[in-house]
Scaffold this motif. Structure first.
Motif, PDB file in Angstrom:
ATOM      1  N   ASN A 128      52.384 -14.757  51.463  1.00 18.09           N
ATOM      2  CA  ASN A 128      51.196 -14.999  50.638  1.00 18.09           C
ATOM      3  C   ASN A 128      50.549 -16.342  50.961  1.00 18.09           C
ATOM      4  N   THR A 129      50.540 -16.669  52.236  1.00 13.77           N
ATOM      5  CA  THR A 129      49.859 -17.888  52.672  1.00 13.77           C
ATOM      6  C   THR A 129      48.375 -17.774  52.326  1.00 13.77           C
ATOM      7  N   PRO A 130      47.750 -18.843  51.825  1.00  9.78           N
ATOM      8  CA  PRO A 130      46.332 -18.773  51.472  1.00  9.78           C
ATOM      9  C   PRO A 130      45.476 -18.200  52.603  1.00  9.78           C
ATOM     10  N   LYS A 131      44.508 -17.378  52.231  1.00 11.13           N
ATOM     11  CA  LYS A 131      43.685 -16.703  53.235  1.00 11.13           C
ATOM     12  C   LYS A 131      42.915 -17.697  54.107  1.00 11.13           C
ATOM     13  N   TRP A 132      42.488 -18.806  53.492  1.00 14.04           N
ATOM     14  CA  TRP A 132      41.720 -19.775  54.274  1.00 14.04           C
ATOM     15  C   TRP A 132      42.555 -20.338  55.422  1.00 14.04           C
ATOM     16  N   PHE A 133      43.863 -20.522  55.174  1.00 13.20           N
ATOM     17  CA  PHE A 133      44.716 -21.041  56.239  1.00 13.20           C
ATOM     18  C   PHE A 133      44.934 -19.972  57.302  1.00 13.20           C
ATOM     19  N   ARG A 134      45.137 -18.723  56.873  1.00 11.75           N
ATOM     20  CA  ARG A 134      45.326 -17.653  57.850  1.00 11.75           C
ATOM     21  C   ARG A 134      44.092 -17.489  58.733  1.00 11.75           C
ATOM     22  N   LEU A 135      42.927 -17.653  58.152  1.00 13.68           N
ATOM     23  CA  LEU A 135      41.696 -17.544  58.941  1.00 13.68           C
ATOM     24  C   LEU A 135      41.577 -18.688  59.949  1.00 13.68           C
ATOM     25  N   ILE A 136      42.016 -19.875  59.540  1.00 10.20           N
ATOM     26  CA  ILE A 136      42.037 -21.001  60.475  1.00 10.20           C
ATOM     27  C   ILE A 136      42.963 -20.689  61.651  1.00 10.20           C
ATOM     28  N   VAL A 137      44.106 -20.105  61.348  1.00  4.85           N
ATOM     29  CA  VAL A 137      45.071 -19.774  62.398  1.00  4.85           C
ATOM     30  C   VAL A 137      44.508 -18.694  63.320  1.00  4.85           C
ATOM     31  N   VAL A 138      43.846 -17.696  62.752  1.00 10.62           N
ATOM     32  CA  VAL A 138      43.206 -16.665  63.586  1.00 10.62           C
ATOM     33  C   VAL A 138      42.160 -17.294  64.494  1.00 10.62           C
ATOM     34  N   PHE A 139      41.368 -18.215  63.944  1.00 11.65           N
ATOM     35  CA  PHE A 139      40.386 -18.940  64.755  1.00 11.65           C
ATOM     36  C   PHE A 139      41.088 -19.723  65.864  1.00 11.65           C
ATOM     37  N   LEU A 140      42.204 -20.355  65.529  1.00  8.44           N
ATOM     38  CA  LEU A 140      42.976 -21.112  66.510  1.00  8.44           C
ATOM     39  C   LEU A 140      43.442 -20.209  67.641  1.00  8.44           C
ATOM     40  N   TYR A 141      43.977 -19.048  67.302  1.00 11.13           N
ATOM     41  CA  TYR A 141      44.519 -18.125  68.303  1.00 11.13           C
ATOM     42  C   TYR A 141      43.436 -17.501  69.187  1.00 11.13           C
ATOM     43  N   THR A 142      42.272 -17.245  68.612  1.00  6.45           N
ATOM     44  CA  THR A 142      41.281 -16.426  69.320  1.00  6.45           C
ATOM     45  C   THR A 142      40.059 -17.171  69.839  1.00  6.45           C
ATOM     46  N   ALA A 143      39.844 -18.413  69.381  1.00  9.51           N
ATOM     47  CA  ALA A 143      38.596 -19.085  69.762  1.00  9.51           C
ATOM     48  C   ALA A 143      38.795 -20.471  70.347  1.00  9.51           C
ATOM     49  N   THR A 144      39.979 -21.036  70.251  1.00  9.69           N
ATOM     50  CA  THR A 144      40.179 -22.369  70.807  1.00  9.69           C
ATOM     51  C   THR A 144      40.678 -22.264  72.251  1.00  9.69           C
ATOM     52  N   PRO A 145      40.228 -23.150  73.106  1.00 10.24           N
ATOM     53  CA  PRO A 145      40.554 -23.049  74.542  1.00 10.24           C
ATOM     54  C   PRO A 145      42.040 -23.092  74.854  1.00 10.24           C
ATOM     55  N   TYR A 146      42.831 -23.765  74.019  1.00  6.65           N
ATOM     56  CA  TYR A 146      44.253 -23.895  74.328  1.00  6.65           C
ATOM     57  C   TYR A 146      44.918 -22.526  74.390  1.00  6.65           C
ATOM     58  N   PHE A 147      44.506 -21.590  73.546  1.00  9.77           N
ATOM     59  CA  PHE A 147      45.104 -20.260  73.528  1.00  9.77           C
ATOM     60  C   PHE A 147      44.368 -19.297  74.452  1.00  9.77           C
ATOM     61  N   THR A 148      43.050 -19.275  74.386  1.00  9.83           N
ATOM     62  CA  THR A 148      42.296 -18.353  75.242  1.00  9.83           C
ATOM     63  C   THR A 148      42.374 -18.761  76.709  1.00  9.83           C
ATOM     64  N   GLY A 149      42.420 -20.073  76.966  1.00 12.28           N
ATOM     65  CA  GLY A 149      42.413 -20.549  78.342  1.00 12.28           C
ATOM     66  C   GLY A 149      43.715 -20.335  79.079  1.00 12.28           C
ATOM     67  N   ASN A 150      44.833 -20.170  78.332  1.00 11.60           N
ATOM     68  CA  ASN A 150      46.132 -19.990  78.985  1.00 11.60           C
ATOM     69  C   ASN A 150      46.486 -18.529  79.193  1.00 11.60           C
ATOM     70  N   ALA A 151      45.774 -17.627  78.545  1.00  7.08           N
ATOM     71  CA  ALA A 151      46.139 -16.209  78.574  1.00  7.08           C
ATOM     72  C   ALA A 151      46.045 -15.603  79.970  1.00  7.08           C
TER      73      ALA A 151
END
Length: 500
Positions: A128-151
């Motif tokens: 039950n992690t707050p939705k706002w934090f989960r959305l930040i994490v989704v943004f981190l995984y899918t839109a930040t270069p550190y994750f998209t750039g290494n795939a």
């Protein structure tokens, strides 16, 4: 201190932050599958634009070895050498193009990481992690270069990290649930995921094996203590013992089989000595005239004095460790004894050598994200025969796409929020902060969940470098969002049970 105070304020007021509603029915009924598809689709354009995939000098060294243009050696993890080589060979022999084989490999490893990250989001949903934090994490995984750039990068660190994150998630779950009792009947899925994760992390990079072994040692101590206190029993303990040992046995058998099948030349590991070699090189660089005859001989037995002075670079030990030429264990032990005693003569020199190599970990204004651009990166080490045989190349119609997308990554790293989310310093500070908060909240037991991250942090210091090599810190990046969510979960459950 400002970082700690701001972080504390966010955690204490997290319930006051308004969370948007998530109205996708498919997400609520199949949260893991939904996130896996979403992350994979978000990464797919990055994979296509960098077709057939990004390589490095290590990759070309492995391909040289796999296709027989150089002898197979253990300087690279042989399991990864065979894995990448088999995919490229499949593309060449079956699909008629080495390009397609390399792309399939990158696609498979990206799907694997997307699945593991989706699993972390499932943890957060169940907590039950707050939705706002989960959305930040989704943004981190899918839109930040550190994750998209290494795939799209076919480096050995990526399958290693897929396993590390999967194993790390299971380890967090075990710590949070204080799970001491295991059975194959009730914990089959958990044991299977642990085994897969531990196998990948320990097979594809040797430091993963070392981190796993240290963790197993700690877990065995806990197991013994619980046996003495009679909190568990021998029958259920057997399942745990098998779970801990199986990944090592499987990895060892496969590795030995590959070494035997390919008649691989076993190369002594040099990376393990990166830090002491760097300290010795700095000592010789500045205080070489102080060496005694015994010290001079002990160092000369394993390192080449002809290059030791000029090859010392404060930020990287690669040049120094390449001089390693010890012929037997006694020479190494003699050197280590001298190295240890020399510390007491010039302790500040050793501290400076360590700090110069690692201080980028703590720099909030330093962009240490590096992208291997395309299939031509590292091509210089490929033999002419390999180039002609494989013909790995960027299709004419796609020339420039990889350059553009990597330039886009670098531009995004200049944006305030994204630059923050791509900075190792932030995640290291969070490690320290969460550890502090757990202790202050009376939840010290749960600090054990950070053990894999602390060990990874230690290995950054022991690695050849961190500047321009952010891959050594991937574990901290990929696991810290789950650790933060775990902390939020713990403080909520602690309040409800009146522990605090």
């Amino acid at each position: 201190m400002s970082f700690v105070r701001i972080t504390f304020s966010i955690f204490e007021n997290k319930d006051k932050i308004k969370s948007p509603s998530i109205s996708f029915s498919f997400y609520h009924s199949h949260p893991f599958l939904f996130m896996w598809i979403f992350i994979s689709l978000m990464w797919l354009p990055h994979l296509i634009l960098r077709y057939p995939g990004a390589l490095s000098e290590d990759n070309y060294d492995q391909l040289n070895q796999f296709f027989g243009f150089m002898p197979m050696r253990t300087n690279q993890p042989v399991i990864h050498t065979v894995t990448v080589g088999a995919f490229v060979n499949f593309g060449l022999k079956v699909l008629g193009s080495a390009n397609s084989g390399l792309f399939i490999y990158c696609f498979v490893q990206a799907l694997s990481m997307a699945a593991v990250l989706s699993y972390s989001l499932l943890f957060m949903k169940n907590w039950n992690t707050p939705k706002w934090f989960r959305l930040i994490v989704v943004f981190l995984y899918t839109a930040t270069p550190y994750f998209t750039g290494n795939a799209a990068w076919a480096i050995k660190d990526y399958p290693h990290m897929v396993g590390f994150v999967l194993w790390g998630l299971i380890f967090v779950r075990i710590v949070v649930e204080k799970k001491f009792l295991f059975s194959f009947k009730h914990d089959g899925k958990l044991i299977l995921l642990w085994t897969i994760g531990a196998f990948l992390m320990s097979s594809y990079r040797k430091n993963g094996l070392h981190i796993y072994l240290v963790t197993v040692m700690v877990w065995m101590i806990i197991l013994i203590i619980n046996l003495i206190k009679k909190h568990t029993n021998a029958r259920l303990t057997l399942a745990l013992l098998i779970m801990l040992i199986a990944p090592i046995l499987i990895s060892s058998v496969i590795e030995k089989t590959i070494i035997s099948s390919y008649s691989a030349i076993e190369i002594k590991q040099k990376d393990a000595f990166s830090l002491p070699f760097q300290q010795t090189a700095r000592y010789y660089h500045y205080y070489g005239d102080e060496l005694t005859q015994e010290e001079y001989e002990a160092i000369g037995d394993i390192l080449d004095y002809e290059w030791l002075y000029t090859d010392y670079h404060p930020e990287c030990s690669d040049s120094v460790k390449e001089e390693f030429h010890a012929e037997n264990t006694s020479q190494i032990l003699r050197y280590l004894k001298v190295w240890f005693l020399m510390f007491f003569k010039r302790p500040l020199c050793y501290i400076e050598a360590t700090w110069n190599q690692s201080y980028y970990i703590f720099m909030p204004d330093f962009d240490n994200v590096v992208y291997n651009q395309d299939v031509n990166t590292g091509l210089a080490v490929a033999t002419d025969e390999l180039k002609e045989y494989l013909n790995l190349h960027i299709p004419t119609s796609m020339v420039g796409f990889a350059i553009t997308v990597c330039s886009f990554y670098r531009m995004l790293n200049t944006f305030p929020v994204i630059a923050l989310l791509n900075n190792l310093c932030v995640y290291v500070f969070l490690m320290f902060t969460i550890s502090l908060f757990l202790k202050r909240k009376g939840l010290s037991w749960y600090r054990l969940s950070l053990l894999p991250l602390w060990l990874s942090f230690l290995f950054i210091f022991l690695a050849p470098m961190i500047v321009d090599q952010p891959r050594y810190s991937w574990a901290i990046f990929y696991l810290m969002p789950t650790i933060v969510a775990m902390y939020m979960h713990l403080i909520e459950t602690s309040k409800s049970s009146n522990i605090i």
